[in-house]
Design an enzyme around this catalytic site. Structure first.
Site, short mmCIF file in Angstrom:
data_model
loop_
_atom_site.label_atom_id
_atom_site.label_comp_id
_atom_site.label_asym_id
_atom_site.label_seq_id
_atom_site.Cartn_x
_atom_site.Cartn_y
_atom_site.Cartn_z
N GLY A 129 2.59 4.48 13.54
CA GLY A 129 3.24 3.24 13.97
C GLY A 129 2.57 2.65 15.20
N GLY A 158 6.94 5.00 8.57
CA GLY A 158 6.17 6.25 8.63
C GLY A 158 6.31 6.88 10.00
N SER A 159 5.28 7.58 10.40
CA SER A 159 5.35 8.37 11.63
C SER A 159 5.18 7.50 12.88
CB SER A 159 4.26 9.44 11.61
OG SER A 159 3.00 8.82 11.58
N GLU A 181 3.27 8.17 15.38
CA GLU A 181 1.85 8.11 15.74
C GLU A 181 1.14 6.99 14.99
OE1 GLU A 181 0.72 9.44 18.35
OE2 GLU A 181 2.73 10.25 18.52
N LYS A 187 0.85 -1.19 0.00
CA LYS A 187 0.00 0.00 0.00
C LYS A 187 0.89 1.24 0.00
CE LYS A 187 -1.95 2.81 2.72
NZ LYS A 187 -1.78 4.00 1.87
N GLU A 206 9.54 1.16 11.14
CA GLU A 206 10.63 2.15 11.07
C GLU A 206 9.98 3.53 11.14
OE1 GLU A 206 12.56 4.88 9.93
OE2 GLU A 206 13.52 3.93 8.16
N GLU A 221 10.80 15.35 14.96
CA GLU A 221 11.27 15.12 13.59
C GLU A 221 10.52 16.08 12.68
OE1 GLU A 221 10.01 11.51 11.46
OE2 GLU A 221 12.12 11.24 10.96
N CYS A 241 14.15 9.89 6.97
CA CYS A 241 14.13 9.44 8.39
C CYS A 241 15.51 9.59 9.01
CB CYS A 241 13.75 7.98 8.51
SG CYS A 241 12.45 7.47 7.45
P1 ADP Z 1 3.41 10.55 7.24
O1 ADP Z 1 4.52 9.63 6.77
O2 ADP Z 1 2.87 11.43 6.19
O3 ADP Z 1 3.64 11.20 8.55
P2 ADP Z 1 1.91 8.26 8.08
O4 ADP Z 1 2.98 7.74 8.90
O5 ADP Z 1 0.57 8.39 8.69
O6 ADP Z 1 2.17 9.67 7.49
O7 ADP Z 1 1.77 7.44 6.73
C1 ADP Z 1 2.62 6.47 6.23
C2 ADP Z 1 1.81 5.38 5.57
O8 ADP Z 1 0.91 4.82 6.54
C3 ADP Z 1 0.90 5.83 4.42
O9 ADP Z 1 0.91 4.81 3.43
C4 ADP Z 1 -0.45 5.95 5.06
O10 ADP Z 1 -1.52 5.80 4.15
C5 ADP Z 1 -0.42 4.77 6.03
N1 ADP Z 1 -1.36 4.87 7.17
C6 ADP Z 1 -1.79 6.00 7.81
N2 ADP Z 1 -2.64 5.69 8.80
C7 ADP Z 1 -2.75 4.33 8.84
C8 ADP Z 1 -3.48 3.39 9.64
N3 ADP Z 1 -4.28 3.79 10.63
N4 ADP Z 1 -3.34 2.07 9.37
C9 ADP Z 1 -2.53 1.66 8.37
N5 ADP Z 1 -1.83 2.48 7.58
C10 ADP Z 1 -1.92 3.81 7.79
#
Ligand code: ADP
Length: 416
Positions: free
Chosen positions: A171, A166-167, A169, A113, A188, A320, A222
């Site tokens: 995570g 990703g972030s 939060e 995804k 990560e 960050e 990151c």
């Molecule tokens: P960013 O990297 O912009 O801070 P996120 O960490 O939220 O944002 O997003 C990184 C990935 O995680 C994206 O592919 C996003 O669609 C996906 N994502 C965001 N929220 C969720 C969730 N609740 N469950 C699974 N995947 C998510």
């Protein structure tokens, strides 16, 4: 497929990606504003990542465990099954490859995804999968929003393993959902990475690395060097050279092939600018940058930015930022810099610059980070494991540990 055949297929896939690299890098630029050569470098990394894992596919081995003459005991490394790969927008295909390639080498099937901001290259990859001849259903790509598509993937009973970049939060949410199904996760989650420079360092080399590591990909990395810890004896010398080089960096649209492209989205631009403005309000000293370059009246452009005299308790110091914003702290003593570097709840990468290798190796043992780089930044490429401690994540990607994320150990014991 046999491991050898899996490897062959992954090699073929790498060649096909390489042939299509112009289109793929163009799509990355279009989606997230990456400068042309940076996007090309990313796709080159994608090709190498698939090649590395292709070569590893037939070198995944278990062990025999000596239990005495009455027993035979051995392990088999078994692919997890269906794995989900949720990736961010800063290196759209790069992050996807880092996650997919080892899972495929391990013998898993994958569902990718991409981030909602950057799905184009993932969709283009879909056509190449067909061309490579992967069996139907081995590689799947699902676009959509995190809370919908991402969350459904994480919660799906057939998904047996989850890799997320990703972030912090998001995570936490994914980790919580994965816990409901006791699913293994690799997370990560970024960091606030210190680069520590001692007086005996090669200062020009440290400056060049700091420029690249603070401002490359417009700071949306990151492992960027977002906190510079400079020994007070060389601080001003370092900063003069750093400022000089930073102000020569070009900022512009991808087709101009500047050093820094725009930030990836309006949301990211607003976030970075609000950190800058809050930093100024909190009393940090803006040494340079902090605005859009004069030549632009719109667009998500931010000049390379440096703050000094930053209070360690402010958001600017702790969070960050994910933009071209570095901050500098001075230090006198090693004990003091260890404390400051370890002060926060993330721990992805730390860097040490010193010609005294004993000191650096010693110091590396006191830094609570998943990677410590000495006299260089972004060391390790595809082969060396990367990942965080504390809130920066769980598990290691890249290298052979990256493949082992997608295998479980089955022990077979025989009483003769
Ligand atoms: P960013 O990297 O912009 O801070 P996120 O960490 O939220 O944002 O997003 C990184 C990935 O995680 C994206 O592919 C996003 O669609 C996906 N994502 C965001 N929220 C969720 C969730 N609740 N469950 C699974 N995947 C998510």
């Amino acid at each position: 497929l046999t491991p050898f055949e899996r490897g062959k297929l992954l090699y073929k896939f790498s060649d096909i990606i390489e042939k299509n690299s112009n289109n793929l890098s163009y799509l990355e630029s279009l989606d997230v504003g990456k400068p042309k050569s940076e996007a090309e470098g990313d796709i080159n990394g994608v090709v190498n990542c698939f090649r590395y894992n292709a070569g590893a596919a037939d070198k995944i081995e278990g062990a025999t465990i000596p239990l005495g003459s009455e027993f035979v005991d051995y392990t088999e490394l078994v692919p997890l099954g269906v794995t989900a790969h949720i990736v961010p927008w800063n290196f759209p295909l790069g992050m996807a490859a880092r996650s997919l390639a080892p899972a495929l080498a391990a013998g898993c099937t994958v569902v990718l995804k991409p981030a909602e901001q950057s799905s184009l290259s993932a969709i283009a990859l879909g056509d190449l999968i067909k061309e490579a001849g992967f069996p139907e259903g081995v590689i799947n790509i699902v676009t959509g929003y995190g809370e919908q598509a991402g969350s459904m993937l994480v919660n799906h009973p057939l998904v047996k393993g989850i890799t997320f970049t990703g972030s912090v939060e998001t995570g936490k949410i994914i980790y919580g959902n994965a816990a409901k199904g006791i699913k293994p996760v690799v997370l990560e989650l970024g960091g606030k990475n210190p680069m520590i420079v001692f007086p005996d360092a090669n200062i020009s080399k440290a400056v060049d690395d700091a420029i690249d590591a603070s401002f490359g990909n417009s700071g949306q990395v990151c492992s960027s060097s977002s906190r510079l810890f400079l020994h007070e004896d060389i601080s001003e010398e370092f900063l003069k050279e750093f400022e000089d080089k930073a102000l020569k960096l070009t900022v512009g649209p991808p087709e101009e092939n500047p050093n820094l492209g725009p930030l990836a989205s309006e949301e990211q631009y607003d976030k970075v600018m609000s950190y800058i403005n809050q930093g100024i309000k909190d009393g940090s000293k803006l040494r340079f940058g902090g605005t859009r370059p004069n030549r632009f009246s719109k667009g998500y452009y931010v000049m390379p930015t440096l703050f000094e005299k930053v209070d360690m308790t402010t958001q600017l110091a702790k969070d960050e930022i994910f933009g071209p914003v570095a901050i500098v702290h001075n230090f006198k003593q090693e004990e003091e810099v260890i404390k400051m570097a370890n002060a926060y709840d993330t721990g992805l990468v730390a860097g040490i610059y010193s010609e005294n290798i004993s000191r650096s190796l010693n110091l590396s043992r006191h830094l609570d980070f998943g990677s410590v780089w000495i006299n260089g930044w972004f060391i390790g490429g595809l082969q060396a494991p990367t990942g965080g401690v504390k809130m920066s994540g769980i598990g290691r990607e890249r290298g052979m540990p990256g493949i082992h994320n997608y295998l479980y150990i089955k022990n077979i014991g025989v009483h003769l």
